[in-house]
Design an enzyme around this catalytic site. Structure first.
Site, mmCIF file in Angstrom:
data_model
loop_
_atom_site.group_PDB
_atom_site.id
_atom_site.type_symbol
_atom_site.label_atom_id
_atom_site.label_comp_id
_atom_site.label_asym_id
_atom_site.label_seq_id
_atom_site.Cartn_x
_atom_site.Cartn_y
_atom_site.Cartn_z
ATOM 1 N N CYS A 98 -11.100 3.207 0.244
ATOM 2 C CA CYS A 98 -9.666 3.424 0.468
ATOM 3 C C CYS A 98 -9.345 2.639 1.728
ATOM 4 C CB CYS A 98 -9.361 4.902 0.670
ATOM 5 S SG CYS A 98 -7.693 5.219 1.341
ATOM 6 N N THR A 99 -8.277 1.852 1.682
ATOM 7 C CA THR A 99 -8.010 0.955 2.805
ATOM 8 C C THR A 99 -7.675 1.723 4.094
ATOM 9 O OG1 THR A 99 -5.744 0.702 1.959
ATOM 10 C CG2 THR A 99 -7.342 -0.997 1.374
ATOM 11 N N HIS A 100 -7.126 2.918 3.958
ATOM 12 C CA HIS A 100 -6.881 3.719 5.171
ATOM 13 C C HIS A 100 -8.190 3.995 5.924
ATOM 14 C CE1 HIS A 100 -2.881 4.555 3.487
ATOM 15 N NE2 HIS A 100 -2.554 5.077 4.655
ATOM 16 N N GLY A 103 -3.203 9.169 -3.426
ATOM 17 C CA GLY A 103 -4.506 9.634 -3.921
ATOM 18 C C GLY A 103 -4.453 10.863 -4.811
ATOM 19 N N ASP A 162 0.882 -1.175 0.000
ATOM 20 C CA ASP A 162 0.000 0.000 0.000
ATOM 21 C C ASP A 162 0.909 1.212 0.000
ATOM 22 O OD1 ASP A 162 -2.277 1.656 0.233
ATOM 23 O OD2 ASP A 162 -2.271 1.558 2.417
ATOM 24 N N SER A 163 0.317 2.401 -0.112
ATOM 25 C CA SER A 163 1.125 3.600 0.083
ATOM 26 C C SER A 163 1.593 3.675 1.540
ATOM 27 C CB SER A 163 0.297 4.841 -0.251
ATOM 28 O OG SER A 163 -0.816 4.943 0.624
ATOM 29 N N CYS A 165 -4.640 -1.691 -1.561
ATOM 30 C CA CYS A 165 -4.790 -0.275 -1.881
ATOM 31 C C CYS A 165 -5.720 -0.160 -3.075
ATOM 32 C CB CYS A 165 -3.414 0.300 -2.229
ATOM 33 S SG CYS A 165 -3.463 2.004 -2.801
ATOM 34 N N ASN A 166 -6.829 0.535 -2.888
ATOM 35 C CA ASN A 166 -7.772 0.721 -3.994
ATOM 36 C C ASN A 166 -7.157 1.584 -5.092
ATOM 37 O OD1 ASN A 166 -10.726 -0.175 -2.882
ATOM 38 N ND2 ASN A 166 -9.438 0.564 -1.235
ATOM 39 N N THR A 167 -6.443 2.643 -4.687
ATOM 40 C CA THR A 167 -5.868 3.565 -5.671
ATOM 41 C C THR A 167 -4.912 2.824 -6.599
ATOM 42 O OG1 THR A 167 -6.040 5.326 -4.025
ATOM 43 C CG2 THR A 167 -4.584 5.739 -5.889
HETATM 44 N N1 DGL Z 1 -4.734 3.201 1.022
HETATM 45 C C1 DGL Z 1 -4.837 3.635 -0.301
HETATM 46 C C2 DGL Z 1 -6.137 3.278 -0.998
HETATM 47 O O1 DGL Z 1 -6.752 2.291 -0.663
HETATM 48 C C3 DGL Z 1 -4.145 4.909 -0.747
HETATM 49 C C4 DGL Z 1 -4.221 6.098 0.128
HETATM 50 C C5 DGL Z 1 -3.337 7.226 -0.379
HETATM 51 O O2 DGL Z 1 -2.104 7.071 -0.322
HETATM 52 O O3 DGL Z 1 -3.858 8.235 -0.870
HETATM 53 O O4 DGL Z 1 -6.565 3.934 -1.907
#
Ligand code: DGL
Length: 287
Positions: free
Chosen positions: A200-202, A63, A30-31, A93-95
């Site tokens: 977004c996983t965060h 993002g 992930d990021s 990570c979705n992004t």
């Molecule tokens: N956790 C990430 C996601 O699922 C990326 C968040 C980010 O770095 O902007 O999209």
């Protein structure tokens, strides 16, 4: 550690027989700390599994980046994880999944199965609408997300809610920043919404705060749809593995390897402010 030879079921159409350590090892990328949600889900399913957590703290948030930039950073983080010879790689990570999955698969499969994470629009829409999708600016409005909406949510009202600043606030456990970003996204979420996709996983790390903010804004109790549990289960299925038996669960827990921009490190302090980070720190074998 003893090496054993295991044959796996068909992966990507070809049967594989590979030399492995005696435990399954799964990498997550992930990021940043968003990968904690799926990593904790895996820990609960398979406490014995080795986990490699690879992230890009210097480059996060992804993002606001361009798709090309996200692809480049995702490939670097994935290659750092692959160097530790995992059995599978979860793009937690979705992004990265909506922009870089084809590039990651082209670079790593079939040797390393790659499991993506996309916003849980299908199960959310199946439960009825109206639905709001909270996601990063790069995921919101992406062709991939638009296609998921067209395919699985055509019959319900959908509102896309970009949440600039929320992933970085979660990354740094910045309480005031989290409150601000969650409050702003709540204000842009229509009051009729009954279901929120955490795209977004965060955001999965602060689900309860999101629910509370929406309640304060006057929405009733909403259903939240993240991806962590489904993605963890999918990774095990892809490897022909199952959830732990009670004997495996009682065995010594698997190793945890943390890679920050490719370098070995400990879990960053902000990780321990989340239940998922504390679980990983508690149930782990340090080597
Ligand atoms: N956790 C990430 C996601 O699922 C990326 C968040 C980010 O770095 O902007 O999209």
């Amino acid at each position: 550690m003893a090496l054993i030879r295991r044959s796996l079921p068909h992966i990507g159409g070809t049967a594989r027989a590979v030399v492995y350590g005696d435990r399954v090892k799964i990498a997550l990328m992930d990021s940043g700390l968003g990968l904690l949600a799926a990593a904790a889900a895996l820990r609960r399913l398979r406490p014995d599994a080795g986990l490699v957590l690879s992230s890009d703290p210097a480059g996060m948030p992804w993002g606001p980046r361009t798709p090309e930039d996200v692809v480049g950073r995702a490939l670097a983080v994935a290659r750092a994880a692959a160097a530790h010879r995992p059995d599978a790689l979860i793009v937690a990570c979705n992004t990265a999944s909506v922009h870089a999955l084809p590039a990651l698969r082209a670079a790593l499969e079939p040797g390393l199965p790659v499991i993506g994470t996309v916003p849980a629009i299908k199960p959310a829409a199946a439960g009825g609408g109206p639905v709001a999708i909270w996601a990063t600016p790069a995921t919101t409005g992406s062709p991939y997300q638009r296609d998921l909406i067209r395919t699985f949510a055509a019959s319900v009202d959908v509102t896309e809610v970009p949440c600039p600043g929320l992933a970085d606030a979660v990354e740094h456990a910045d309480e005031a920043g989290i409150e601000r970003a969650v409050g702003a996204a709540s204000d842009r979420t229509p009051r009729e919404v009954r279901t929120v996709v955490l795209g977004c996983t965060h955001y999965e790390l602060v689900g309860e705060r999101i629910r509370a903010a929406l309640l304060r804004r006057g929405l009733p109790e909403v259903r939240l749809y993240g991806s962590a549990d489904a993605v963890a289960a999918q990774a095990l299925r892809r490897l022909g593995e199952t959830a732990a038996s009670s004997a495996t669960a009682a065995a010594e827990p698997g190793e945890l390897t943390v890679l920050l921009s490719g370098r070995r490190a400990s879990l960053p302090d902000p990780a321990l402010t989340y239940a998922e980070g504390r679980l990983l720190a508690a149930v782990t074998r340090v080597h």
